[in-house]
Design a protein around this motif. Structure first.
Motif, PDB file in Angstrom:
ATOM      1  N   GLY A   1      46.094  51.078  58.146  1.00  0.00           N
ATOM      2  CA  GLY A   1      45.423  51.753  57.046  1.00  0.00           C
ATOM      3  C   GLY A   1      46.230  51.673  55.757  1.00  0.00           C
ATOM      4  N   THR A   2      45.549  51.821  54.650  1.00  0.00           N
ATOM      5  CA  THR A   2      46.266  51.875  53.382  1.00  0.00           C
ATOM      6  C   THR A   2      45.884  53.176  52.705  1.00  0.00           C
ATOM      7  N   ARG A   3      46.356  53.310  51.475  1.00  0.00           N
ATOM      8  CA  ARG A   3      46.016  54.526  50.748  1.00  0.00           C
ATOM      9  C   ARG A   3      44.512  54.605  50.513  1.00  0.00           C
ATOM     10  N   ARG A   4      43.860  53.438  50.370  1.00  0.00           N
ATOM     11  CA  ARG A   4      42.448  53.454  50.011  1.00  0.00           C
ATOM     12  C   ARG A   4      41.511  53.311  51.206  1.00  0.00           C
ATOM     13  N   PHE A   5      42.055  52.752  52.298  1.00  0.00           N
ATOM     14  CA  PHE A   5      41.165  52.496  53.436  1.00  0.00           C
ATOM     15  C   PHE A   5      41.764  53.029  54.721  1.00  0.00           C
ATOM     16  N   ALA A   6      40.915  53.612  55.545  1.00  0.00           N
ATOM     17  CA  ALA A   6      41.365  54.048  56.863  1.00  0.00           C
ATOM     18  C   ALA A   6      40.755  53.128  57.906  1.00  0.00           C
ATOM     19  N   VAL A   7      41.538  52.811  58.940  1.00  0.00           N
ATOM     20  CA  VAL A   7      41.021  51.970  60.011  1.00  0.00           C
ATOM     21  C   VAL A   7      40.628  52.876  61.178  1.00  0.00           C
ATOM     22  N   LEU A   8      39.370  52.817  61.556  1.00  0.00           N
ATOM     23  CA  LEU A   8      38.855  53.722  62.583  1.00  0.00           C
ATOM     24  C   LEU A   8      38.211  52.935  63.710  1.00  0.00           C
ATOM     25  N   ASP A   9      37.907  53.648  64.775  1.00  0.00           N
ATOM     26  CA  ASP A   9      37.111  53.079  65.866  1.00  0.00           C
ATOM     27  C   ASP A   9      37.556  51.685  66.279  1.00  0.00           C
ATOM     28  N   GLU A  10      38.820  51.525  66.570  1.00  0.00           N
ATOM     29  CA  GLU A  10      39.263  50.187  66.944  1.00  0.00           C
ATOM     30  C   GLU A  10      38.876  49.881  68.382  1.00  0.00           C
ATOM     31  N   HIS A  11      38.422  48.678  68.604  1.00  0.00           N
ATOM     32  CA  HIS A  11      38.112  48.247  69.961  1.00  0.00           C
ATOM     33  C   HIS A  11      38.783  46.917  70.221  1.00  0.00           C
ATOM     34  N   PHE A  12      39.417  46.824  71.384  1.00  0.00           N
ATOM     35  CA  PHE A  12      39.996  45.533  71.772  1.00  0.00           C
ATOM     36  C   PHE A  12      39.187  45.077  72.973  1.00  0.00           C
ATOM     37  N   ILE A  13      38.456  43.990  72.800  1.00  0.00           N
ATOM     38  CA  ILE A  13      37.574  43.572  73.878  1.00  0.00           C
ATOM     39  C   ILE A  13      38.139  42.337  74.547  1.00  0.00           C
ATOM     40  N   SER A  14      38.518  42.495  75.794  1.00  0.00           N
ATOM     41  CA  SER A  14      39.093  41.364  76.512  1.00  0.00           C
ATOM     42  C   SER A  14      38.996  41.719  77.981  1.00  0.00           C
ATOM     43  N   SER A  15      38.583  40.769  78.790  1.00  0.00           N
ATOM     44  CA  SER A  15      38.466  41.115  80.197  1.00  0.00           C
ATOM     45  C   SER A  15      39.691  40.622  80.950  1.00  0.00           C
ATOM     46  N   GLY A  16      40.311  41.526  81.649  1.00  0.00           N
ATOM     47  CA  GLY A  16      41.441  41.153  82.489  1.00  0.00           C
ATOM     48  C   GLY A  16      42.774  41.032  81.766  1.00  0.00           C
ATOM     49  N   TYR A  17      42.781  41.173  80.461  1.00  0.00           N
ATOM     50  CA  TYR A  17      44.039  41.022  79.732  1.00  0.00           C
ATOM     51  C   TYR A  17      44.727  42.372  79.581  1.00  0.00           C
ATOM     52  N   GLY A  18      46.035  42.342  79.640  1.00  0.00           N
ATOM     53  CA  GLY A  18      46.806  43.529  79.319  1.00  0.00           C
ATOM     54  C   GLY A  18      46.974  43.587  77.811  1.00  0.00           C
ATOM     55  N   LEU A  19      47.030  44.778  77.274  1.00  0.00           N
ATOM     56  CA  LEU A  19      47.090  44.895  75.822  1.00  0.00           C
ATOM     57  C   LEU A  19      48.230  45.814  75.406  1.00  0.00           C
ATOM     58  N   VAL A  20      49.011  45.355  74.449  1.00  0.00           N
ATOM     59  CA  VAL A  20      50.058  46.196  73.883  1.00  0.00           C
ATOM     60  C   VAL A  20      49.900  46.160  72.373  1.00  0.00           C
ATOM     61  N   VAL A  21      49.844  47.333  71.765  1.00  0.00           N
ATOM     62  CA  VAL A  21      49.805  47.376  70.304  1.00  0.00           C
ATOM     63  C   VAL A  21      51.144  47.893  69.825  1.00  0.00           C
ATOM     64  N   SER A  22      51.774  47.159  68.936  1.00  0.00           N
ATOM     65  CA  SER A  22      53.097  47.582  68.487  1.00  0.00           C
ATOM     66  C   SER A  22      53.163  47.504  66.970  1.00  0.00           C
ATOM     67  N   THR A  23      54.184  48.110  66.434  1.00  0.00           N
ATOM     68  CA  THR A  23      54.385  48.055  64.989  1.00  0.00           C
ATOM     69  C   THR A  23      55.717  47.405  64.728  1.00  0.00           C
ATOM     70  N   GLU A  24      55.721  46.334  63.977  1.00  0.00           N
ATOM     71  CA  GLU A  24      57.020  45.783  63.608  1.00  0.00           C
ATOM     72  C   GLU A  24      57.052  45.467  62.125  1.00  0.00           C
ATOM     73  N   GLY A  25      58.106  45.928  61.472  1.00  0.00           N
ATOM     74  CA  GLY A  25      58.286  45.674  60.038  1.00  0.00           C
ATOM     75  C   GLY A  25      57.100  46.110  59.209  1.00  0.00           C
ATOM     76  N   GLY A  26      56.485  47.239  59.562  1.00  0.00           N
ATOM     77  CA  GLY A  26      55.364  47.722  58.761  1.00  0.00           C
ATOM     78  C   GLY A  26      54.038  47.097  59.148  1.00  0.00           C
ATOM     79  N   ASN A  27      54.048  46.028  59.974  1.00  0.00           N
ATOM     80  CA  ASN A  27      52.803  45.413  60.410  1.00  0.00           C
ATOM     81  C   ASN A  27      52.441  45.903  61.790  1.00  0.00           C
ATOM     82  N   ARG A  28      51.128  45.936  62.059  1.00  0.00           N
ATOM     83  CA  ARG A  28      50.687  46.246  63.407  1.00  0.00           C
ATOM     84  C   ARG A  28      50.317  44.944  64.091  1.00  0.00           C
ATOM     85  N   LYS A  29      50.597  44.921  65.381  1.00  0.00           N
ATOM     86  CA  LYS A  29      50.382  43.688  66.098  1.00  0.00           C
ATOM     87  C   LYS A  29      49.784  44.021  67.457  1.00  0.00           C
TER      88      LYS A  29
END
Lengths: 514, 316
Positions: free
Chosen positions: A65-93
């Motif tokens: 998100g930024t000052r002007r925009f919020a990120v909502l309702d995130e969906h990660f669609i993948s079958s059978g995959y493991g998912l990790v969300v991390s933050t590095e250096g200010g970026n989300r990955k």
């Protein structure tokens, strides 16, 4: 046959359509008028690749998100995959991984981005330490000289950035810039170079990549190009700057996806990685909230609404639902007015093509292609070809003509020429063929009358189909099509005079021959 | 504009929407269309019912057959090529004679064998057929038209169109080819249409390209007041077509041959509406009258009598 039957059928259809419409408006509070500005967007990143029967790991930056925009309702669609969300250096990955996979794989990231109105608060940010990456060989000299040149003409950091960006985009290119940019400069290369030069001058800078959240103009869900811009640190703040036009800050509707020079997605254990990012303004918040409330009270009706479809498909229906409108315009023009057209629904398809090319340009392209096609068709007539090969020959010529037109208009700097490709070429071919036969059998006047009739009908259908309000109505209230169907049925039994009949039989209205 | 609508209504002018909704769609079942859309079928049916038609020489159904054309024609030098599924007179080629190896059209132009074959191929591949489906070519007798029309037509064959509704002849006109129509008898191609008095068989008003005319534009002879011979037998012939085609609303096209008398050229399930202009009279009052009384008219003779009595000139 049975008029009562028809009238009652039409009445039932109209009543059902109108009651559904009224129910949605008054009970579910669906908006009758489109809002002028969308504040909510659907964003989708589609990552596809071919796995090679090995452990697969795919990582992708995702927006924060930024000052002007919020990120909502995130969906990660993948079958059978493991998912990790991390933050590095200010970026989300996001990292998807699986032990073994083979064949074509697709994972999706979907999110809703909503504009937020917060008061601009000022929080100071410490300047990071600058690690300059030195240039090599002659480039070093060029960079040095360029920076000196820019510095000499500016008093402060913003001035220097502006001067630098001006230099990078000068036409023709400055020799030094040319050397530094290398072959085929893209906007990304320019942005990267600007960052590197700023760092060399001791100004903390970074590359930003993001997307453009367009409003109004772009109603369709479409592939979004990634934008590139830069940020530099000045006056204890990060300042953004468009590396092409030099505007500071960048427009409000540019939203950062990630910072730094990394690629959007990276893959190990697979090949043919492809990422497409699409953005569509989400229909009014009103609809969304209506759906939310509706889900509790009347789930069935809403589960079967167009809003339940994936955004991509929704966009298709936005266009598709306009086709009946165009067809209705055609029905009116043919059966009430009595305009002659080539082919029954040809004008509607042409009108759809006009949506991409614009009306005037579309009419021009249509006339040019048909005229040239006719000339060639008349020449082919002399060769005495059999019908099907001749049709194929005309089709080939039409495709060729469209390609030539695109190339010519591109070289003349008219970018709209590219949209010609969306013209329905088979329809054009059939139009040319029919027109030439009418031309020979009944003379040029008849052919031109029908040709102009087709164009007029297409233009009118386009104008009606292009009314934003109508588009909004049929998409949010597709049940209105039932009303349209009722009207069409009624016109189907219209047995009065057509407007053109009046001209045709005018002689009969007087006393007779004089 | 509303004045115009009212004037046309008062005159009982039938326009296309109403013709389709209340006459062709209602009285012509779709299943019967092939009878009239396929001219070969029409011809066979007419012959089976003892109705005179132009003699059929040959039918070309596949491309390869064109090789046999000269042999089949033998020493006949005049004939007509006609698409079996053609409409509006399109694709019809009239050959009036031969000059060396070439075929002479009625307008004097010569066609080589190759050009003739090309025309046949076009017809076979469906260029002139409704919906573009593959077609057949009929090779048939070229009508030598009755001298009555000699002075008022330019080449081609003048034909008589009679609208027959529920077996009752309703209205008729004679279509005279002009230079503009290229010898063809279709009004939209520039032929003259002259209305015919149903009682006497005399031509009434005539229209050419939406204007009233009294003389033929090419020959200068009067086109009104011409008496058509054997009018009664023509009406009978038209009325008899209903017996085998059973289309409620149809147009019957008849030619007058010098030697063989009236011949049925074709039937039309969607006859044009210009006949009203040629007669300066609307179709609706006559159609409504016919619909009211047709049940009382069991025989062809009675129907013809009804037509001559009720649809005489001056009744509209």
């Amino acid at each position: 046959m049975n008029r009562l039957h028809l009238y009652s059928l039409a009445a039932i259809l109209a009543v059902v359509g109108m009651s559904l419409f009224a129910y949605k408006v008054y009970v579910l509070s669906f908006p009758v008028f489109p809002k002028t500005k969308a504040q909510v967007w659907n964003v989708e990143a589609r990552v596809s690749f071919v796995a090679q029967d090995k452990p697969v790991k795919v990582t992708m930056f995702i927006p924060a998100g930024t000052r002007r925009f919020a990120v909502l309702d995130e969906h990660f669609i993948s079958s059978g995959y493991g998912l990790v969300v991390s933050t590095e250096g200010g970026n989300r990955k996001a990292a998807w991984s699986i032990r073994k996979a083979r064949g074509r794989q697709t994972v999706y990231y979907q999110a809703v981005i909503r504009g937020v109105r917060t008061k601009p608060t000022r929080t100071d940010v410490e300047a990071p330490e600058v690690v300059a990456r030195p240039f090599e060989g002659p480039k070093q000299e060029a960079a040095k000289s360029l920076l000196q040149h820019v510095k000499a003409k500016s008093a402060d950091t913003p001035g220097m950035v502006a001067g630098l960006i001006q230099m990078l985009n000068k036409d023709p290119l400055d020799d030094r810039v040319d050397l530094l940019l290398g072959k085929k400069p893209t906007s990304r290369k320019r942005a990267e170079l600007a960052v590197r030069l700023l760092e060399a001058a001791g100004v903390p800078a970074r590359l930003v990549q993001g997307i453009h959240l367009q409003e109004e103009k772009q109603q369709f869900f479409r592939k979004s190009e990634l934008l590139c811009w830069i940020e530099y640190h000045d006056n204890k703040q990060w300042q953004s700057c468009d590396p092409i036009r030099g505007k500071t800050p960048v427009p409000n509707d540019w939203i950062a996806w990630w910072r730094g020079s990394g690629e959007l997605a990276e893959l190990s254990g697979g090949e043919k990685l492809k990422v497409t990012v699409s953005v569509s303004p989400k229909l009014e918040e009103g609809v969304a909230s209506a759906i939310l409330r509706g889900e509790i009270s009347k789930p069935l009706l809403l589960r079967f609404s167009l809003f339940s479809l994936p955004v991509n498909t929704q966009a298709v229906y936005r266009v598709m639902l306009l086709v009946p409108i165009g067809a209705f315009v055609l029905v009116l023009l043919r059966n009430i007015v009595g305009i002659k057209t080539f082919g029954t629904f040809m004008p509607v398809l042409i009108a759809l093509a006009f949506r991409e090319s614009g009306l005037l340009w579309g009419l021009l392209l249509f006339s040019v292609v048909v005229t040239l096609g006719l000339v060639i068709r008349f020449y082919l007539e002399r060769l005495k070809l059999l019908v099907v090969p001749r049709l194929a020959a005309v089709l080939i010529v039409v495709v060729g003509l469209m390609a030539v037109l695109s190339i010519v208009s591109q070289n003349l700097g008219l970018h709209r020429g590219l949209s010609v490709a969306l013209f329905p070429m088979v329809i054009l071919t059939m139009t040319i063929e029919r027109m030439s036969i009418v031309w020979e059998e009944r003379g040029p006047t008849e052919a031109l009358i029908s040709g102009l009739g087709s164009m007029l009908t297409a233009a009118l259908a386009f104008v009606v189909m292009n009314v934003k309000y109508i588009e909004h109505l049929v998409f949010v209230f597709p049940e209105l099509l039932l009303v349209l169907l009722a009207l069409t049925l009624l016109v189907g039994r219209y047995s009065g005079y057509r407007l053109m009949d009046l001209f045709r039989f005018k002689a009969l209205s007087g006393g007779g021959p004089t | 504009m509303f004045g115009l609508i009212q004037a046309l209504r008062n005159k009982g002018v039938l326009a296309i929407n109403r013709r389709n909704a209340e006459y062709t769609l209602k009285h012509n079942p779709r299943a019967l269309y092939p009878l009239v859309d396929d001219k070969l079928l029409t011809k066979q049916l007419a012959l089976a019912n003892g109705i005179a038609v132009p003699e059929l020489y040959w039918v070309v159904e596949v491309e390869g057959q064109v090789r046999d054309l000269p042999r089949v024609l033998g020493d006949r030098s005049d004939f007509v090529l006609k698409p079996a599924h053609g409409s509006g007179g399109e694709g019809i080629l009239v050959i009036a004679g031969k000059a060396n190896d070439k075929y002479r059209k009625t307008d004097g132009l010569l066609l080589t064998q190759e050009e003739l074959n090309h025309h046949i191929f076009n017809v076979l591949s469906g260029l002139y057929s409704l919906g573009g489906q593959p077609d057949k070519v009929l090779v048939e007798y070229r009508v030598v038209f009755d001298p009555i029309f000699e002075s008022i037509s330019y080449q081609g064959v003048p034909d008589i169109r009679i609208i027959v509704f529920l077996g009752i002849p309703i209205m008729s006109m004679v279509r005279l080819p002009t230079r503009m129509s290229d010898g063809k008898a279709n009004l939209h191609q520039g032929a003259i249409g002259a209305g015919i008095d149903m009682r006497s068989g005399r031509t009434l008003t005539a229209v050419w390209k939406n204007d009233f005319v009294t003389e033929h534009p090419d020959t200068g002879n009067p086109v009104t007041g011409v008496r058509i011979p054997n009018w009664d037998s023509l009406l009978t012939l038209a009325a008899r077509c209903y017996e085998f085609a059973t289309l409620g609303y149809m147009g019957v096209d008849i030619v007058l041959d010098r030697n063989r008398g009236p011949l049925i050229l074709e039937l039309n399930a969607r006859p044009g509406l210009n006949i009203q202009i040629a007669n300066n009279c609307g179709l609706l009052p006559r159609l409504q009258l016919a619909e009211r009384y047709h049940a009382d008219l069991p025989t062809v003779a009675k129907r013809v009598e009804f037509a001559r009595e009720h649809f005489a000139a001056g009744t509209c």
